[in-house]
Design a protein around this motif. Structure first.
Motif: not given
Length: 411
Positions: A380-399
């Motif tokens: 019963y876990a519909p979403i089971a994936q993630l990506r790391m991200m870092r805040f830079k300037g005024d937005k998030w950058e995925l890595f």
């Protein structure tokens, strides 16, 4: 010219065929309370007031999304009657509203109600009544327990999975760091804190310097931040809700202190958290996510986000696109519409849960590329994936790459 007898026989055959045909048509449709040929009544509970009121935008987004669906003709010809109540993030009030939705408003089910403490308070009630508590708006791992709570299902990645990802990241990148955890003293915060500590394993003894809790009723966590700073940790992990994430990041900046900071993905909104905290203070903060950012130009040509943007323009003009509650509410509502489409004319509560547990690689417009929704009768876990991200300037950058998590439900 046919005889009276043959005409009577023909009429009886026609009548029998008529009954059989209408019986067949009737057999194809199955409704429980809250569903008819023309309408589906759906209940929802949100903290439109109180300490978690910033989440209220999720309910407003879902209300607007279902209006769009109704304007398009509804789902299989049925319009959605969406009833959303305020519980002020109070568990007793949530129980009251859940009972009202089920017993007075006669909703077919309750959808995407927010808050771990609130949903916990009426989970047993919903399961005893056999009314779906569907796509709960909290990442507590307890929502993935179909064996004991077959009528309750989450939507977003679990807090435990997310906390494990942060622990693994720190053990790899900063294995000798001194780590301070700040967590909300309720089911929400404890779920993160427990999973994080377990994921650190033997390293917890050397890495964790404090686990500082606060109450949701506190107006500010500034004093907790000052207390944590006195221990001089290298890393501060915020297992907190948006209001307190903004306060914590801002206070750390005001103290001229520069630890590495991690925040939960429920508190990554640029508009509701990072902007109030101050972009300079938020620089370098880490998190993980599964959603696209509605304010990020990298998605301007993305087909899914073009649909989201058109929806905001028409149904929520003037909304702050930096608030990711707009993205969350849209994705959850789109998932529900998919389930109801799969239900066809069988709108029994049992079939709603059956179809919700039969999603396969469904990709709402607002999820990151490579992240999809899949469920089964035992998962019963519909979403089971993630990506790391870092805040830079005024937005998030995925890595980094999409991280797949183990979503094994408890025994």
């Amino acid at each position: 010219m046919p005889s009276i007898r043959s005409r009577a026989l023909a009429l009886s055959v026609a009548a029998a065929l008529s009954v059989a045909t209408s019986g067949s048509a009737l057999a194809q449709k199955k409704y429980d309370t809250g569903a008819t040929d023309t309408e589906i009544t759906i209940g929802n509970i949100m903290p439109y007031s109180g300490p978690a009121s910033s989440y209220g935008l999720i309910g407003k987004t879902e209300t607007a999304y279902f209006k769009m669906i109704n304007d398009q003709g509804g789902i299989n010809g049925r319009k959605i009657n969406f009833i959303s109540y305020d519980d002020a993030y109070s568990p007793p009030k949530a129980v009251e509203q859940a009972r009202k939705l089920v017993e007075s408003d006669e909703a077919l089910f309750i959808f995407n109600s927010l808050g771990t403490p609130s949903n916990t308070a009426f989970q047993k009630y919903m399961n005893a009544k056999k009314v779906p508590q569907l796509f709960v708006a909290t990442g507590a791992s307890k929502w993935n327990d179909p064996k004991h709570f077959p009528w309750t299902m989450g939507w977003q990645p679990s807090y435990a999975v997310e906390a494990q990802i942060y622990a693994k990241y720190l053990m790899k990148e900063k294995p000798n760091a001194k780590v301070a955890v700040i967590y909300q003293n309720d089911d929400f915060g404890k779920d993160y804190q427990k999973a994080f500590k377990e994921a650190l394993g033997a390293k917890a003894a050397t890495m964790l310097v404090t686990e500082e809790s606060y109450e949701i009723s506190e107006p500010t966590i500034d004093s907790h931040i000052v207390k944590v700073k006195s221990l001089n940790p290298d890393v501060v992990v915020h297992f907190v809700t948006p209001k307190f994430a903004a306060q914590g990041i801002k206070k750390i900046g005001e103290l001229g202190w520069k630890p590495l900071q991690l925040v939960t993905n429920v508190s990554v909104s640029v508009g509701a958290v990072m902007q109030p905290a101050g972009f300079a203070n938020a620089e370098g903060v880490l998190s993980a996510d599964y959603r696209k950012d509605g304010a990020d130009s990298q998605w301007k040509d993305d087909a899914g986000m073009k649909k989201w943007s058109a929806f905001i323009d028409k149904y929520m003009p003037g909304a702050d696109r930096t608030d990711n509650s707009l993205v969350y509410g849209y994705g959850a509502a789109q998932t529900l519409v998919k389930v109801l489409e799969m239900c066809g004319d069988n709108l029994s509560r049992e079939n709603v849960m059956k179809q919700a547990a039969s999603l396969k690689d469904f990709a709402p417009d607002t999820l990151l590329p490579g992240i999809t929704i899949s469920t089964s009768a035992t998962d019963y876990a519909p979403i089971a994936q993630l990506r790391m991200m870092r805040f830079k300037g005024d937005k998030w950058e995925l890595f980094g790459d999409v991280i797949n998590a183990d979503t094994t439900s408890p025994d």
